[in-house]
Design a protein around this motif. Structure first.
Motif, PDB file in Angstrom:
ATOM      1  N   SER A  15      31.426 -19.870   9.066  1.00 46.47           N
ATOM      2  CA  SER A  15      30.526 -19.021   9.838  1.00 46.47           C
ATOM      3  C   SER A  15      29.183 -18.915   9.107  1.00 46.47           C
ATOM      4  O   SER A  15      29.115 -19.160   7.900  1.00 46.47           O
ATOM      5  CB  SER A  15      31.140 -17.638  10.034  1.00 46.47           C
ATOM      6  N   PRO A  16      28.137 -18.539   9.817  1.00 45.45           N
ATOM      7  CA  PRO A  16      26.813 -18.437   9.179  1.00 45.45           C
ATOM      8  C   PRO A  16      26.739 -17.462   8.020  1.00 45.45           C
ATOM      9  O   PRO A  16      25.921 -17.629   7.122  1.00 45.45           O
ATOM     10  CB  PRO A  16      25.907 -17.967  10.328  1.00 45.45           C
ATOM     11  N   ASP A  17      27.610 -16.446   7.999  1.00 45.96           N
ATOM     12  CA  ASP A  17      27.537 -15.442   6.930  1.00 45.96           C
ATOM     13  C   ASP A  17      28.431 -15.760   5.732  1.00 45.96           C
ATOM     14  O   ASP A  17      28.546 -14.952   4.809  1.00 45.96           O
ATOM     15  CB  ASP A  17      27.867 -14.056   7.483  1.00 45.96           C
ATOM     16  N   THR A  18      29.017 -16.947   5.686  1.00 42.83           N
ATOM     17  CA  THR A  18      29.858 -17.343   4.553  1.00 42.83           C
ATOM     18  C   THR A  18      28.999 -17.510   3.299  1.00 42.83           C
ATOM     19  O   THR A  18      27.989 -18.214   3.328  1.00 42.83           O
ATOM     20  CB  THR A  18      30.597 -18.666   4.855  1.00 42.83           C
ATOM     21  N   THR A  39      28.844 -20.994  15.360  1.00 44.12           N
ATOM     22  CA  THR A  39      28.705 -19.649  15.915  1.00 44.12           C
ATOM     23  C   THR A  39      30.077 -19.165  16.360  1.00 44.12           C
ATOM     24  O   THR A  39      31.051 -19.926  16.343  1.00 44.12           O
ATOM     25  CB  THR A  39      27.751 -19.673  17.126  1.00 44.12           C
ATOM     26  N   GLN A  66      25.486 -14.451  -3.256  1.00 46.59           N
ATOM     27  CA  GLN A  66      24.648 -13.645  -2.373  1.00 46.59           C
ATOM     28  C   GLN A  66      23.970 -14.456  -1.277  1.00 46.59           C
ATOM     29  O   GLN A  66      23.589 -13.913  -0.254  1.00 46.59           O
ATOM     30  CB  GLN A  66      23.586 -12.906  -3.191  1.00 46.59           C
ATOM     31  N   ARG A  68      23.818 -16.829   1.833  1.00 46.84           N
ATOM     32  CA  ARG A  68      24.696 -17.109   2.974  1.00 46.84           C
ATOM     33  C   ARG A  68      24.436 -18.508   3.521  1.00 46.84           C
ATOM     34  O   ARG A  68      23.332 -19.055   3.385  1.00 46.84           O
ATOM     35  CB  ARG A  68      24.492 -16.078   4.090  1.00 46.84           C
ATOM     36  N   GLU A  70      23.865 -19.643   6.443  1.00 42.60           N
ATOM     37  CA  GLU A  70      22.747 -19.760   7.379  1.00 42.60           C
ATOM     38  C   GLU A  70      21.392 -19.837   6.685  1.00 42.60           C
ATOM     39  O   GLU A  70      20.434 -20.354   7.249  1.00 42.60           O
ATOM     40  CB  GLU A  70      22.763 -18.612   8.378  1.00 42.60           C
ATOM     41  N   GLU A  71      21.302 -19.359   5.437  1.00 41.10           N
ATOM     42  CA  GLU A  71      20.042 -19.377   4.706  1.00 41.10           C
ATOM     43  C   GLU A  71      19.713 -20.757   4.138  1.00 41.10           C
ATOM     44  O   GLU A  71      18.547 -21.048   3.872  1.00 41.10           O
ATOM     45  CB  GLU A  71      20.081 -18.361   3.559  1.00 41.10           C
TER      46      GLU A  71
END
Length: 143
Positions: A15-18, A39, A66, A68, A70-71
């Protein structure tokens, strides 16, 4: 010949927040060099490679716990439709300078992934079949 023939249905996805550190751990466990960032409705949002982790996290001395996915993922992911032909796929990958692409259905949901290695392997198998057919139909070579 369609791209689905050499598509891998087992896709390593996050997921993007991994957190980046978790992405790296997953890559190590699954022995892969990339993950697809998806998504909630299983649409590819990006691809994150081991190189992305090295260049965008480690080389910039960011805290991998820290940061993620997606970054640091590559956005604007190029996808293949499941009905795309193998030669069209090769051309698209070559023109885009990439080695792996998610395969999506008509609704844009991921159904697999294909790599340049997968396509080369499949083409090699096809060439071997053609070579055997030619050999069967050719006159024997005198010795």
């Amino acid at each position: 010949m369609g791209i689905v023939k050499c598509c891998r249905e087992q896709v390593v996805a996050v997921s993007p927040d991994t957190p980046a550190v978790e992405v790296a751990r997953i890559m190590g466990e699954k022995n892969v060099g990339s993950v697809v960032v998806i998504t909630g409705d299983y649409r590819p949002a990006g691809i994150l490679t081991d190189r992305d982790l090295a260049v965008r996290v480690m080389a910039q001395e960011k805290n991998p716990g820290q940061v993620r996915a997606e970054e640091v993922m590559t956005r604007d992911v190029i996808t293949f439709q499941d009905n795309m032909g193998i030669y069209e796929a090769i051309t698209k990958m070559t023109d885009s300078g990439i080695r792996r692409m998610p395969v999506v259905d008509d609704a844009g949901k991921m159904i697999g992934i294909v790599t340049m290695d997968d396509m080369i392997r499949m083409l090699g198998e096809e060439m071997a079949v053609i070579a055997k057919n030619i050999e069967k139909q050719s006159p024997p070579i005198p010795m």
